[in-house]
Scaffold this active site. Structure first.
Site, PDB file in Angstrom:
ATOM      1  N   GLU A   9       0.861  -1.186   0.000  1.00 29.70           N
ATOM      2  CA  GLU A   9       0.000   0.000   0.000  1.00 29.70           C
ATOM      3  C   GLU A   9       0.899   1.238   0.000  1.00 29.70           C
ATOM      4  O   GLU A   9       1.737   1.371   0.887  1.00 29.70           O
ATOM      5  CB  GLU A   9      -0.879   0.039   1.248  1.00 29.70           C
ATOM      6  CG  GLU A   9      -1.677  -1.227   1.522  1.00 29.70           C
ATOM      7  CD  GLU A   9      -2.136  -1.274   2.965  1.00 29.70           C
ATOM      8  OE1 GLU A   9      -2.507  -0.211   3.526  1.00 29.70           O
ATOM      9  OE2 GLU A   9      -2.099  -2.363   3.554  1.00 29.70           O
ATOM     10  N   ARG A  55      -6.775  -1.366  -5.255  1.00 25.44           N
ATOM     11  CA  ARG A  55      -7.686  -0.381  -4.660  1.00 25.44           C
ATOM     12  C   ARG A  55      -7.052   1.000  -4.741  1.00 25.44           C
ATOM     13  O   ARG A  55      -5.868   1.183  -4.403  1.00 25.44           O
ATOM     14  CB  ARG A  55      -7.950  -0.742  -3.197  1.00 25.44           C
ATOM     15  CG  ARG A  55      -8.889   0.218  -2.454  1.00 25.44           C
ATOM     16  CD  ARG A  55      -8.950  -0.151  -0.974  1.00 25.44           C
ATOM     17  NE  ARG A  55      -9.746   0.785  -0.201  1.00 25.44           N
ATOM     18  CZ  ARG A  55      -9.554   1.041   1.100  1.00 25.44           C
ATOM     19  NH1 ARG A  55      -8.586   0.413   1.746  1.00 25.44           N
ATOM     20  NH2 ARG A  55     -10.317   1.903   1.737  1.00 25.44           N
ATOM     21  N   TYR A  57      -7.738   5.028  -3.590  1.00 21.42           N
ATOM     22  CA  TYR A  57      -8.610   5.819  -2.718  1.00 21.42           C
ATOM     23  C   TYR A  57      -7.884   7.048  -2.202  1.00 21.42           C
ATOM     24  O   TYR A  57      -6.658   7.179  -2.330  1.00 21.42           O
ATOM     25  CB  TYR A  57      -9.144   4.999  -1.551  1.00 21.42           C
ATOM     26  CG  TYR A  57      -8.104   4.292  -0.702  1.00 21.42           C
ATOM     27  CD1 TYR A  57      -7.810   4.729   0.593  1.00 21.42           C
ATOM     28  CD2 TYR A  57      -7.440   3.170  -1.175  1.00 21.42           C
ATOM     29  CE1 TYR A  57      -6.882   4.064   1.382  1.00 21.42           C
ATOM     30  CE2 TYR A  57      -6.518   2.496  -0.385  1.00 21.42           C
ATOM     31  CZ  TYR A  57      -6.240   2.951   0.886  1.00 21.42           C
ATOM     32  OH  TYR A  57      -5.308   2.294   1.661  1.00 21.42           O
ATOM     33  N   ASP A  59      -6.905   8.968   1.008  1.00 22.90           N
ATOM     34  CA  ASP A  59      -6.754   8.711   2.436  1.00 22.90           C
ATOM     35  C   ASP A  59      -6.810  10.021   3.223  1.00 22.90           C
ATOM     36  O   ASP A  59      -6.796  11.115   2.653  1.00 22.90           O
ATOM     37  CB  ASP A  59      -5.421   7.988   2.690  1.00 22.90           C
ATOM     38  CG  ASP A  59      -5.447   7.165   3.966  1.00 22.90           C
ATOM     39  OD1 ASP A  59      -6.472   7.177   4.670  1.00 22.90           O
ATOM     40  OD2 ASP A  59      -4.437   6.502   4.273  1.00 22.90           O
ATOM     41  N   GLU A  65      -3.878   7.095  -2.256  1.00 21.50           N
ATOM     42  CA  GLU A  65      -3.248   5.837  -1.868  1.00 21.50           C
ATOM     43  C   GLU A  65      -3.654   4.745  -2.849  1.00 21.50           C
ATOM     44  O   GLU A  65      -4.809   4.657  -3.263  1.00 21.50           O
ATOM     45  CB  GLU A  65      -3.644   5.445  -0.440  1.00 21.50           C
ATOM     46  CG  GLU A  65      -2.985   4.148   0.030  1.00 21.50           C
ATOM     47  CD  GLU A  65      -3.013   3.968   1.536  1.00 21.50           C
ATOM     48  OE1 GLU A  65      -2.684   2.864   1.997  1.00 21.50           O
ATOM     49  OE2 GLU A  65      -3.356   4.931   2.260  1.00 21.50           O
ATOM     50  N   THR A  68      -1.888  -2.449  -3.977  1.00 25.52           N
ATOM     51  CA  THR A  68      -1.825  -3.451  -5.037  1.00 25.52           C
ATOM     52  C   THR A  68      -2.801  -4.584  -4.750  1.00 25.52           C
ATOM     53  O   THR A  68      -3.219  -4.806  -3.615  1.00 25.52           O
ATOM     54  CB  THR A  68      -0.417  -4.065  -5.141  1.00 25.52           C
ATOM     55  OG1 THR A  68      -0.163  -4.870  -3.970  1.00 25.52           O
ATOM     56  CG2 THR A  68       0.660  -3.011  -5.280  1.00 25.52           C
ATOM     57  N   TRP A 421     -11.848  -6.343   0.236  1.00 25.51           N
ATOM     58  CA  TRP A 421     -10.805  -7.330  -0.050  1.00 25.51           C
ATOM     59  C   TRP A 421     -11.334  -8.763  -0.048  1.00 25.51           C
ATOM     60  O   TRP A 421     -10.809  -9.630  -0.732  1.00 25.51           O
ATOM     61  CB  TRP A 421      -9.651  -7.205   0.945  1.00 25.51           C
ATOM     62  CG  TRP A 421      -8.874  -5.945   0.761  1.00 25.51           C
ATOM     63  CD1 TRP A 421      -8.868  -4.849   1.573  1.00 25.51           C
ATOM     64  CD2 TRP A 421      -8.014  -5.634  -0.342  1.00 25.51           C
ATOM     65  NE1 TRP A 421      -8.052  -3.879   1.054  1.00 25.51           N
ATOM     66  CE2 TRP A 421      -7.508  -4.325  -0.113  1.00 25.51           C
ATOM     67  CE3 TRP A 421      -7.607  -6.318  -1.490  1.00 25.51           C
ATOM     68  CZ2 TRP A 421      -6.619  -3.708  -1.002  1.00 25.51           C
ATOM     69  CZ3 TRP A 421      -6.725  -5.700  -2.369  1.00 25.51           C
ATOM     70  CH2 TRP A 421      -6.245  -4.411  -2.122  1.00 25.51           C
TER      71      TRP A 421
END
Length: 456
Positions: A9, A55, A57, A59, A65, A68, A421
């Site tokens: 991340e 993902r 998004y 943050d 952010e 993977t 997830w």
């Protein structure tokens, strides 16, 4: 080595710089809103799962952010990391065009680094799937020494200022930001390892190792080494290797001491009273971890990375960085700073040097990394084709391929699909699927879900 799932991340720093000089025309929050506006306009939000399984998004603190997808191969991970940067870079291009159309004289910059200009820290978190086969706390205690000293093989390099105003070059941009060795918090305590038990999978079989301490890397070989070395150490622990004699007495004191010691000579205290250097600790860990393979062959990529691990330790010990000067971030940046200072006479605390290092981490078109890769100053491992595929497709060897297919179908058929997830939820149908096995690449339920999207 058995197959392991891992992911990264990455939080990005964001600024909107004036194209005419002077004060930035937008605050980070407004720049972030414009950056993510295309996603919102498509009826989505600032928090989306993508057809490639990852993902994207926004943050807290206006930090874009990208996480993977789950990967079980380092090649996939490298392509996924770069795909995230490429997607955000494209979003920045579109945002710059939007600014121009609005008459705003600004340019969006996104930084794959760990600190902004006013001292706010943001991270690059690693996740590794563990089987519930031994005591996690025992494993975590053993891993602390590895993560504290890993900065000498995978640090991003940083210019730091001590409390008394002394400016120096350090191995790690992240070392000074650690507040605890182990904790269930991430922002308040900011631990080396997060101990919260959130497996994002079948909790009876798995748990997730969530690592907070790593620097955000730019050079692909450094990212690969960071993950592959950790994978090998985890394999060693899971197969019975013992690192208990290498536990540090004061991990937080040690991590800061090691970061500032480019000579590699500083000795840190172990819990048993001995003193060892970071190089000595890393060499011992590497030796034991490699021995745990018991002659088992590894991929060509892992063989290269385990060799790079040794060469990085040799470089620190000898203070001759030539052997890793295109592969390890802190050495690449060291050369960059040295060359610039020789040309200009700038000191380490010169604002021009700070801007140079920001450009090193800039993933937009203004960044240095692509040009350094093209010139041979930074080694690139992935191909453009690998990254282009990773933008569109999830890794084929994990459940990410199921999630990615469902997300792509939802986009194609314009269906509202709730995604996290583990879970897929098709709105208005009551259909919900829990993908509890992160290694599963086939699931009839997902096929039925996709068929229903197409039919209805």
């Amino acid at each position: 080595m058995h197959r392991r799932i891992f992911g990264v991340e990455t939080e990005y720093g964001l600024t909107c710089a004036s194209t005419t000089g002077g004060v930035p025309p937008l605050e980070p929050e407004e720049a972030a809103r414009i950056l993510f506006e295309p996603l919102v306009k498509r009826g989505r939000s600032t928090n989306v799962f993508l057809p490639n399984g990852g993902r994207l998004y926004l943050d807290v603190g206006a930090h874009p952010e990208y996480a993977t997808a789950e990967c079980s191969d380092v090649w996939d991970l490298l392509a996924q990391v770069r795909a995230g940067s490429d997607m955000l870079s494209q979003m920045a291009r579109e945002a710059d065009q939007d600014l121009d159309e609005r008459g705003i004289k600004g340019q969006i910059h996104l930084f794959a680094n760990n600190m902004d200009s006013v001292g706010n820290s943001f991270g690059c978190h690693e996740n590794y799937l563990l089987r519930r086969s031994r005591d996690f706390r025992e494993m975590a205690d053993a891993l602390i020494s590895f993560f504290v000293t890993r900065q000498i093989i995978a640090g991003a390099g940083a210019i730091v200022t001590s409390d008394d105003g002394e400016v120096s070059y350090a191995f790690s941009a992240r070392a000074d930001q650690m507040h605890d060795a182990l904790s269930g918090a991430t922002t308040r305590a900011r631990p080396i390892i997060n101990t919260r038990d959130e497996p994002l999978a079948d909790s009876t079989s798995y748990r997730r190792l969530h690592v907070i301490v790593g620097d955000t890397n730019v050079a692909e070989p450094t990212t690969a080494l960071k993950v592959a070395s950790t994978d090998l150490v985890l394999h060693a622990l899971e197969t019975g290797s013992n690192f208990a004699d290498l536990v540090l007495a004061e991990p937080l004191e040690a991590i800061r001491q090691i970061s500032l010691d480019l000579t590699g000579e500083a000795k840190v205290a172990l819990a048993d009273g001995r003193l060892m250097t970071a190089v000595e600790i890393q060499r011992e860990i590497r030796t034991r971890a490699l021995a745990s393979l018991r002659g088992e062959s590894v991929s060509d990529l892992y063989a290269y990375l385990f060799d790079l691990w040794g060469r990085a330790l040799d470089a620190v010990e000898s203070r001759d960085w030539a052997g890793i000067s295109t592969e390890i971030d802190y050495a690449i940046k060291m050369n960059l700073v040295h060359s610039y200072r020789e040309r200009t006479g700038a000191t380490l605390d010169d604002p021009r040097v700070a801007r140079l290092l920001l450009a090193y981490h800039d993933i937009t078109d203004a960044g240095l990394a692509p040009r350094m890769e093209a010139s041979g100053a930074m080694l690139r491992l992935t191909s453009s084709a690998q990254v282009e595929q990773a933008v569109e497709q999830a890794p084929a060897t994990t459940r990410a391929t199921l999630r990615g297919a469902a997300v792509k179908a939802a986009e194609t058929h314009r269906r509202d699909l709730g995604v996290d997830w583990v879970n897929l939820r098709l709105d208005g149908t009551g259909m919900m699927i829990a993908l509890q096995d992160p290694f599963a690449t086939e699931d009839e339920r997902v096929g039925e879900l996709i068929s229903k999207m197409a039919r209805d």
